[in-house]
Design a protein around this motif. Sequence first.
Motif, PDB file in Angstrom:
ATOM      1  N   LEU A  18       0.828  -1.200   0.000  1.00 41.99           N
ATOM      2  CA  LEU A  18       0.000   0.000   0.000  1.00 41.99           C
ATOM      3  C   LEU A  18       0.864   1.252   0.000  1.00 41.99           C
ATOM      4  CD1 LEU A  18      -2.746  -1.020   2.599  1.00 41.99           C
ATOM      5  CD2 LEU A  18      -2.789  -1.271   0.113  1.00 41.99           C
ATOM      6  N   HIS A  19       0.351   2.300  -0.624  1.00 42.58           N
ATOM      7  CA  HIS A  19       1.050   3.588  -0.695  1.00 42.58           C
ATOM      8  C   HIS A  19       0.049   4.705  -0.414  1.00 42.58           C
ATOM      9  CE1 HIS A  19       4.339   1.491  -2.710  1.00 42.58           C
ATOM     10  NE2 HIS A  19       3.410   0.896  -3.435  1.00 42.58           N
ATOM     11  N   LYS A  52      -6.425   3.867  10.437  1.00 37.94           N
ATOM     12  CA  LYS A  52      -6.531   4.822  11.540  1.00 37.94           C
ATOM     13  C   LYS A  52      -5.872   6.112  11.063  1.00 37.94           C
ATOM     14  CE  LYS A  52      -5.419   5.628  16.360  1.00 37.94           C
ATOM     15  NZ  LYS A  52      -4.771   5.127  17.560  1.00 37.94           N
ATOM     16  N   ALA A  53      -6.692   7.131  10.870  1.00 40.23           N
ATOM     17  CA  ALA A  53      -6.196   8.409  10.353  1.00 40.23           C
ATOM     18  C   ALA A  53      -6.309   9.482  11.422  1.00 40.23           C
ATOM     19  CB  ALA A  53      -6.993   8.824   9.130  1.00 40.23           C
ATOM     20  N   SER A  54      -5.295  10.323  11.488  1.00 39.21           N
ATOM     21  CA  SER A  54      -5.295  11.463  12.402  1.00 39.21           C
ATOM     22  C   SER A  54      -4.714  12.662  11.672  1.00 39.21           C
ATOM     23  CB  SER A  54      -4.445  11.185  13.643  1.00 39.21           C
ATOM     24  OG  SER A  54      -4.902  10.045  14.318  1.00 39.21           O
ATOM     25  N   VAL A  55      -5.276  13.830  11.940  1.00 43.68           N
ATOM     26  CA  VAL A  55      -4.763  15.073  11.371  1.00 43.68           C
ATOM     27  C   VAL A  55      -4.313  15.953  12.531  1.00 43.68           C
ATOM     28  CG1 VAL A  55      -5.319  17.135  10.028  1.00 43.68           C
ATOM     29  CG2 VAL A  55      -6.267  14.923   9.364  1.00 43.68           C
ATOM     30  N   TYR A  56      -3.072  16.440  12.421  1.00 43.86           N
ATOM     31  CA  TYR A  56      -2.490  17.288  13.455  1.00 43.86           C
ATOM     32  C   TYR A  56      -2.228  18.671  12.872  1.00 43.86           C
ATOM     33  CZ  TYR A  56      -1.660  12.823  15.750  1.00 43.86           C
ATOM     34  OH  TYR A  56      -1.832  11.583  16.327  1.00 43.86           O
ATOM     35  N   ASP A  57      -2.493  19.709  13.675  1.00 44.13           N
ATOM     36  CA  ASP A  57      -2.183  21.060  13.219  1.00 44.13           C
ATOM     37  C   ASP A  57      -0.698  21.345  13.414  1.00 44.13           C
ATOM     38  OD1 ASP A  57      -1.845  21.685  15.926  1.00 44.13           O
ATOM     39  OD2 ASP A  57      -3.671  22.862  16.080  1.00 44.13           O
ATOM     40  N   SER A  58      -0.278  22.560  13.103  1.00 44.63           N
ATOM     41  CA  SER A  58       1.151  22.893  13.143  1.00 44.63           C
ATOM     42  C   SER A  58       1.728  22.869  14.555  1.00 44.63           C
ATOM     43  CB  SER A  58       1.397  24.258  12.496  1.00 44.63           C
ATOM     44  OG  SER A  58       0.630  25.244  13.165  1.00 44.63           O
ATOM     45  N   THR A  59       0.872  22.926  15.580  1.00 39.62           N
ATOM     46  CA  THR A  59       1.356  22.862  16.961  1.00 39.62           C
ATOM     47  C   THR A  59       1.451  21.419  17.463  1.00 39.62           C
ATOM     48  OG1 THR A  59      -0.854  23.018  17.948  1.00 39.62           O
ATOM     49  CG2 THR A  59       0.295  25.101  17.478  1.00 39.62           C
ATOM     50  N   GLY A  60       0.995  20.452  16.635  1.00 42.40           N
ATOM     51  CA  GLY A  60       1.028  19.047  17.034  1.00 42.40           C
ATOM     52  C   GLY A  60      -0.243  18.582  17.718  1.00 42.40           C
ATOM     53  N   TYR A  97      -0.924  14.756   8.158  1.00 44.22           N
ATOM     54  CA  TYR A  97      -1.869  13.651   8.080  1.00 44.22           C
ATOM     55  C   TYR A  97      -1.110  12.381   8.417  1.00 44.22           C
ATOM     56  CZ  TYR A  97      -5.676  10.819   6.126  1.00 44.22           C
ATOM     57  OH  TYR A  97      -6.713   9.934   5.960  1.00 44.22           O
ATOM     58  N   HIS A  98      -1.526  11.710   9.487  1.00 44.16           N
ATOM     59  CA  HIS A  98      -0.893  10.443   9.867  1.00 44.16           C
ATOM     60  C   HIS A  98      -1.896   9.335   9.585  1.00 44.16           C
ATOM     61  CE1 HIS A  98       1.544   7.493  11.941  1.00 44.16           C
ATOM     62  NE2 HIS A  98       0.437   7.087  12.536  1.00 44.16           N
ATOM     63  N   LEU A  99      -1.448   8.333   8.840  1.00 40.26           N
ATOM     64  CA  LEU A  99      -2.309   7.197   8.512  1.00 40.26           C
ATOM     65  C   LEU A  99      -1.588   5.908   8.837  1.00 40.26           C
ATOM     66  CD1 LEU A  99      -4.970   6.185   7.260  1.00 40.26           C
ATOM     67  CD2 LEU A  99      -3.814   6.191   5.048  1.00 40.26           C
ATOM     68  N   ARG A 100      -2.295   5.034   9.551  1.00 44.07           N
ATOM     69  CA  ARG A 100      -1.774   3.709   9.886  1.00 44.07           C
ATOM     70  C   ARG A 100      -2.728   2.693   9.269  1.00 44.07           C
ATOM     71  NH1 ARG A 100       1.238   1.599  14.519  1.00 44.07           N
ATOM     72  NH2 ARG A 100       0.721  -0.594  14.742  1.00 44.07           N
ATOM     73  N   ALA A 101      -2.172   1.787   8.480  1.00 43.52           N
ATOM     74  CA  ALA A 101      -2.972   0.747   7.833  1.00 43.52           C
ATOM     75  C   ALA A 101      -2.474  -0.620   8.285  1.00 43.52           C
ATOM     76  CB  ALA A 101      -2.859   0.869   6.318  1.00 43.52           C
ATOM     77  N   LEU A 102      -3.403  -1.524   8.579  1.00 37.77           N
ATOM     78  CA  LEU A 102      -3.068  -2.892   8.978  1.00 37.77           C
ATOM     79  C   LEU A 102      -3.870  -3.853   8.118  1.00 37.77           C
ATOM     80  CD1 LEU A 102      -3.646  -1.531  12.318  1.00 37.77           C
ATOM     81  CD2 LEU A 102      -1.815  -3.181  12.274  1.00 37.77           C
ATOM     82  N   ALA A 103      -3.182  -4.835   7.526  1.00 38.11           N
ATOM     83  CA  ALA A 103      -3.856  -5.867   6.738  1.00 38.11           C
ATOM     84  C   ALA A 103      -2.926  -7.062   6.591  1.00 38.11           C
ATOM     85  CB  ALA A 103      -4.232  -5.329   5.366  1.00 38.11           C
ATOM     86  N   GLY A 104      -3.471  -8.239   6.780  1.00 35.19           N
ATOM     87  CA  GLY A 104      -2.705  -9.468   6.573  1.00 35.19           C
ATOM     88  C   GLY A 104      -1.434  -9.541   7.396  1.00 35.19           C
ATOM     89  N   GLY A 105      -1.452  -9.028   8.609  1.00 40.04           N
ATOM     90  CA  GLY A 105      -0.279  -9.076   9.475  1.00 40.04           C
ATOM     91  C   GLY A 105       0.784  -8.044   9.133  1.00 40.04           C
ATOM     92  N   THR A 107       1.880  -3.901   8.551  1.00 43.97           N
ATOM     93  CA  THR A 107       1.513  -2.552   8.992  1.00 43.97           C
ATOM     94  C   THR A 107       2.229  -1.519   8.139  1.00 43.97           C
ATOM     95  OG1 THR A 107       1.266  -3.362  11.254  1.00 43.97           O
ATOM     96  CG2 THR A 107       1.490  -0.987  10.974  1.00 43.97           C
ATOM     97  N   TRP A 108       1.503  -0.480   7.762  1.00 46.03           N
ATOM     98  CA  TRP A 108       2.079   0.652   7.034  1.00 46.03           C
ATOM     99  C   TRP A 108       1.782   1.913   7.837  1.00 46.03           C
ATOM    100  CZ3 TRP A 108      -0.832  -3.144   4.747  1.00 46.03           C
ATOM    101  CH2 TRP A 108      -0.217  -3.907   3.758  1.00 46.03           C
ATOM    102  N   ASN A 109       2.758   2.786   7.950  1.00 46.24           N
ATOM    103  CA  ASN A 109       2.592   4.079   8.618  1.00 46.24           C
ATOM    104  C   ASN A 109       3.071   5.167   7.675  1.00 46.24           C
ATOM    105  OD1 ASN A 109       1.725   3.553  11.478  1.00 46.24           O
ATOM    106  ND2 ASN A 109       3.507   2.215  11.373  1.00 46.24           N
ATOM    107  N   TRP A 110       2.264   6.198   7.544  1.00 50.93           N
ATOM    108  CA  TRP A 110       2.633   7.330   6.695  1.00 50.93           C
ATOM    109  C   TRP A 110       2.354   8.635   7.421  1.00 50.93           C
ATOM    110  CZ3 TRP A 110      -0.978   3.749   4.532  1.00 50.93           C
ATOM    111  CH2 TRP A 110      -0.433   2.854   3.612  1.00 50.93           C
ATOM    112  N   ASP A 111       3.183   9.605   7.170  1.00 50.45           N
ATOM    113  CA  ASP A 111       2.961  10.977   7.608  1.00 50.45           C
ATOM    114  C   ASP A 111       3.137  11.853   6.384  1.00 50.45           C
ATOM    115  OD1 ASP A 111       2.529  10.862  10.484  1.00 50.45           O
ATOM    116  OD2 ASP A 111       4.590  10.126  10.598  1.00 50.45           O
ATOM    117  N   LYS A 112       2.144  12.685   6.103  1.00 49.03           N
ATOM    118  CA  LYS A 112       2.227  13.556   4.940  1.00 49.03           C
ATOM    119  C   LYS A 112       1.720  14.936   5.330  1.00 49.03           C
ATOM    120  CE  LYS A 112       2.136  12.042   0.688  1.00 49.03           C
ATOM    121  NZ  LYS A 112       2.577  11.806  -0.493  1.00 49.03           N
TER     122      LYS A 112
END
Length: 168
Positions: A18-19, A52-60, A97-105, A107-112
């Motif tokens: 996944l990307h 699991k998606a989370s959005v953080y502002d510039s202050t965190g 934007y932080h996204l964590r994806a889990l499938a088939g054992g 895990t992918w983590n992205w921050d954009k």
Amino acid sequence: YVIGLEISETDQKVIPELHLNTVRPGLINDRTAIIANIQNSQPVIVDHLSLKASVYDSTGRKVYQKNVKNYKMAPNSNMDFTLNPENQNLKDGTYTYHLRALAGGKTWNWDKKFTISEKQAKDMNKQVTGNSNESIKQIVAGLSFVILLLLGIVLYLIGKLKRIRKAS
């Protein structure tokens, strides 16, 4: 009925990959949204996908979040995963934007990082259904017209009834 069929040319198991392609603000069903495009680049169905998606502002500070389970993703495809702020206007600024994806054992983590300009926020917030004074003005004008129309009909019927009684 339809039967799904998965064909392979080899016994080697294809591992999903996944990307996170893009993250952008937008409107979905006339509501503000943060839209993340996720791609499955392999010829394999991704089952039991949890996001699991989370959005953080510039202050965190976490400003929005969304968790989902049991999604499926087609082979060699992409999808827009939307995070809808509950009836909130988008504010301009730089976000992560932080996204964590889990499938088939796996895990992918992205921050954009993405930016919402003042103009984008203003334009999108203006287009949100039920979020502007224009829609309230239109409702009031419509109700006023209906009330005046009903009042006119009632007055016409009363006048007609009086003429009938005078004629009798």
